[in-house]
Design a protein around this motif. Structure first.
Motif, PDB file in Angstrom:
ATOM      1  N   ASP A  60      -8.795  16.242  37.797  1.00 16.69           N
ATOM      2  CA  ASP A  60      -9.835  15.764  37.976  1.00 16.69           C
ATOM      3  C   ASP A  60     -11.040  16.372  39.022  1.00 16.69           C
ATOM      4  OD1 ASP A  60      -9.034  13.521  36.613  1.00 16.69           O
ATOM      5  OD2 ASP A  60      -8.356  12.376  38.440  1.00 16.69           O
ATOM      6  N   ARG A  61     -10.357  17.555  39.694  1.00 19.47           N
ATOM      7  CA  ARG A  61     -11.291  18.228  40.412  1.00 19.47           C
ATOM      8  C   ARG A  61     -12.290  19.096  39.611  1.00 19.47           C
ATOM      9  NH1 ARG A  61      -7.840  20.321  45.811  1.00 19.47           N
ATOM     10  NH2 ARG A  61      -7.722  18.134  46.639  1.00 19.47           N
ATOM     11  N   PHE A  62     -11.835  19.500  38.325  1.00 18.66           N
ATOM     12  CA  PHE A  62     -12.759  20.783  37.551  1.00 18.66           C
ATOM     13  C   PHE A  62     -13.199  19.796  36.656  1.00 18.66           C
ATOM     14  CE2 PHE A  62      -8.668  22.848  39.118  1.00 18.66           C
ATOM     15  CZ  PHE A  62      -9.238  23.870  39.829  1.00 18.66           C
ATOM     16  N   PRO A  63     -14.379  20.474  36.503  1.00 15.23           N
ATOM     17  CA  PRO A  63     -15.188  19.853  35.382  1.00 15.23           C
ATOM     18  C   PRO A  63     -14.709  19.935  34.019  1.00 15.23           C
ATOM     19  CG  PRO A  63     -16.369  21.730  36.494  1.00 15.23           C
ATOM     20  CD  PRO A  63     -15.038  21.575  37.113  1.00 15.23           C
TER      21      PRO A  63
END
Length: 64
Positions: A60-63
């Motif tokens: 979820d932290r990475f696009p």
């Protein structure tokens, strides 16, 4: 300068470079060893991380 002088100089430079390379490699190994020891020590005082929770949170932290 004779052939012997040239080959001796070449060998001397090569050995110095090899020693420098070995020294840098040893420093890197020592640095990694310290980091691993610190991680192991920290893991002894913290509960394990559940992979099924951790991985989706990291994704979820990475696009996308």
């Amino acid at each position: 300068m004779s052939w012997h002088d040239d080959s001796s100089l070449c060998c001397e430079v090569a050995l110095r470079l090899l020693d420098e390379y070995d020294r840098a490699d040893r420093q890197w190994i020592d640095t990694v060893r310290v980091k691993i020891d610190a991680a192991v020590a920290m893991s002894e005082h913290t509960p394990p991380i559940d992979g099924e929770t951790f991985i989706p949170g990291m994704c979820d932290r990475f696009p996308k």
